[in-house]
Design a protein around this motif. Structure first.
Motif, short mmCIF file in Angstrom:
data_model
loop_
_atom_site.label_atom_id
_atom_site.label_comp_id
_atom_site.label_asym_id
_atom_site.label_seq_id
_atom_site.Cartn_x
_atom_site.Cartn_y
_atom_site.Cartn_z
N THR A 185 0.73 -1.14 -0.09
CA THR A 185 0.05 0.12 0.08
C THR A 185 0.81 1.31 -0.01
O THR A 185 1.83 1.20 0.79
CB THR A 185 -0.87 0.02 1.28
N ILE A 186 0.63 2.29 -0.80
CA ILE A 186 1.34 3.39 -0.77
C ILE A 186 0.20 4.53 -0.74
O ILE A 186 -0.92 4.72 -0.97
CB ILE A 186 2.24 3.71 -2.10
N ALA B 246 13.70 -19.78 -17.74
CA ALA B 246 12.92 -19.23 -18.64
C ALA B 246 12.25 -17.83 -18.26
O ALA B 246 12.11 -17.50 -17.13
CB ALA B 246 11.91 -19.92 -19.18
N GLY B 247 12.02 -16.82 -19.25
CA GLY B 247 11.78 -15.65 -18.71
C GLY B 247 10.09 -15.55 -18.26
O GLY B 247 9.32 -16.55 -18.64
N LEU B 248 10.03 -14.67 -17.35
CA LEU B 248 8.35 -14.75 -16.66
C LEU B 248 8.06 -13.36 -16.59
O LEU B 248 8.90 -12.49 -16.18
CB LEU B 248 8.54 -15.32 -15.13
N THR B 249 6.71 -13.26 -16.55
CA THR B 249 6.19 -11.99 -16.12
C THR B 249 5.36 -12.30 -14.98
O THR B 249 4.09 -13.18 -15.39
CB THR B 249 5.68 -11.15 -17.12
N LEU B 250 5.65 -11.98 -13.78
CA LEU B 250 4.58 -11.92 -12.63
C LEU B 250 3.95 -10.91 -12.36
O LEU B 250 4.57 -9.75 -12.53
CB LEU B 250 5.58 -12.51 -11.46
N GLY B 251 2.90 -11.06 -11.72
CA GLY B 251 2.02 -9.82 -11.55
C GLY B 251 1.37 -9.93 -9.99
O GLY B 251 1.12 -10.80 -9.35
N ALA B 252 1.34 -8.68 -9.46
CA ALA B 252 0.90 -8.60 -8.02
C ALA B 252 0.22 -7.26 -7.94
O ALA B 252 0.35 -6.33 -8.71
CB ALA B 252 1.79 -8.67 -7.18
N ASP B 253 -0.66 -7.18 -7.00
CA ASP B 253 -1.53 -5.90 -6.92
C ASP B 253 -0.88 -4.88 -5.92
O ASP B 253 -0.28 -5.52 -5.06
CB ASP B 253 -2.96 -6.17 -6.25
N LEU B 254 -1.10 -3.62 -5.84
CA LEU B 254 -0.61 -2.59 -5.22
C LEU B 254 -1.51 -1.71 -4.93
O LEU B 254 -2.39 -1.31 -6.24
CB LEU B 254 0.67 -1.97 -6.02
N TYR B 255 -1.86 -1.12 -4.08
CA TYR B 255 -2.91 -0.15 -3.50
C TYR B 255 -2.51 0.91 -3.29
O TYR B 255 -1.48 1.26 -2.23
CB TYR B 255 -3.83 -0.75 -2.42
N ALA B 256 -2.96 2.23 -3.72
CA ALA B 256 -2.77 3.53 -3.25
C ALA B 256 -3.97 3.98 -2.67
O ALA B 256 -5.05 3.83 -3.30
CB ALA B 256 -2.43 4.40 -4.53
N SER B 257 -3.72 4.47 -1.31
CA SER B 257 -5.12 4.79 -0.41
C SER B 257 -5.56 5.97 -0.75
O SER B 257 -5.01 6.80 -1.53
CB SER B 257 -4.25 4.86 1.08
N TYR C 143 -3.60 -0.78 -8.56
CA TYR C 143 -2.61 -1.00 -9.46
C TYR C 143 -2.07 -2.46 -9.73
O TYR C 143 -2.30 -3.20 -8.63
CB TYR C 143 -1.51 0.02 -9.27
N ARG C 144 -1.58 -2.62 -10.67
CA ARG C 144 -0.87 -4.10 -11.17
C ARG C 144 0.56 -3.62 -11.41
O ARG C 144 0.77 -2.90 -12.06
CB ARG C 144 -1.72 -4.57 -12.22
#
Ligand SMILES: [Cu+2]
Length: 314
Positions: free
Chosen positions: A76-77, A157-168, A145-146
């Motif tokens: 969270t930011i 091997a190449g990877l793209t991982l995704g995670a959520d990020l929140y702006a308050s 946000y992602r």
């Protein structure tokens, strides 16, 4: 483009990459044997070509894949403030990965996009010895946000991982910007030509001008004259697209046109974010582009598309 031509394109390193498989039920055998497994930027030049497909999901949709997990230490930011965004990529042994292949001049590319696909950041975190990545990050608005980490673990091997990020804060989602082929950014006009056709290699040309004059002295940025990230609207599936040619190859000019090849898995809207560098500054032009079947054509089958696309020459 017919299949042989596309193969040729791969061999030449035109580097069409869709992160992950969209060819569900497709014949992976149609992929050149030298193809590297690719999610996002990655995989070219790595010896991981033989890695079997373990899933058929586009890149960026999963927080964990092939034993690797994106673990944000910051979740969270506060909008408008600089925050040190920290994370690790944890490997199959559960420990933070500390060894990465360099791809496009960097060991890891971090893309941050608002869920409404309007705000885009492309930054390059620093890696500490213990495997913790960190980068100063500021986001203007509250919302979800992602975060996409695009990397190649050493020997993997190449990877793209995704995670959520929140702006308050109070969140006001923006409508999707209307499809359009000309945008202005920082005084530059960027025009995008070409058609995004589902299941086919799509040639896109971005033409950059300023004050009515073509820009012919683009500067290399991440080993290219342009860097394009495409995300599918609705789920932010991560599509990575690469330019045709590289600075210093004796063929590719420093503008005004930058040619890319892209392959999208399905019809619908995509957000395309083009980074280019001129006069020492990186600028980002954002487009909404709709992928549609050509009229009168049979629906493109994905039967000749494996999830792996060769991607070399960078
Ligand atoms: Cu990057």
């Amino acid at each position: 483009m017919n299949t042989p031509a596309r193969m040729g394109a791969y061999v030449l390193g035109l580097a069409v990459v869709f992160a992950g498989a969209f060819g569900i039920g497709g014949a992976v055998g149609a992929t050149p044997p030298s193809a590297s497994v690719n999610n996002g930027h990655g995989g070219h030049g790595t010896p991981a070509q033989a890695a079997p497909k373990t899933d058929h999901v586009p890149g960026g949709l999963q927080v964990s894949q092939n034993g690797y997990t994106l673990t944000p230490r910051t979740t969270t930011i506060t909008p408008g403030e600089w925050t040190e965004f920290r994370f690790t990529v944890d490997g199959p042994d559960g420990r933070p990965v500390t060894a990465y292949e360099t791809q496009h001049d960097k060991k890891l590319h971090l893309i941050v996009v608002s869920r409404d696909a309007t705000i885009f950041r492309h930054v390059h975190p620093e890696l500490a010895g213990d495997g913790t990545w960190s980068v100063p990050l500021t986001l203007p608005d509250a919302g979800a946000y992602r975060v996409f980490a695009d990397f190649v673990p050493q020997g993997g091997a190449g990877l793209t991982l995704g995670a959520d990020l929140y702006a308050s804060g109070d969140y006001a989602p923006r409508p999707l910007p209307a499809p359009g082929r000309t945008v202005t950014v920082d005084g530059y006009t960027v025009r995008l030509d070409g058609t995004l056709t589902p299941g086919a290699a799509s040639r896109l040309v971005a033409e950059i001008s300023k004050d009515g004059r073509p820009v012919t002295d683009l500067q290399p940025y991440l080993a290219a004259y342009g860097h394009l990230v495409a995300l599918r609207v609705g789920d932010l599936a991560y599509l990575h697209v690469h330019p045709d040619g590289a600075p210093g190859d004796g063929v590719t000019t420093a503008g005004p046109g930058i040619t890319f090849y892209a392959e999208v898995p399905s019809r619908g809207d995509y957000r395309l974010f083009l980074d280019f560098k001129h006069d020492g500054t990186v600028h980002t032009a954002a487009f909404t582009v709709r992928a549609e079947q050509p009229s009168g054509a049979a629906p493109a089958t994905t039967a000749d598309h494996g999830s792996e696309h060769a991607h070399s020459g960078h």
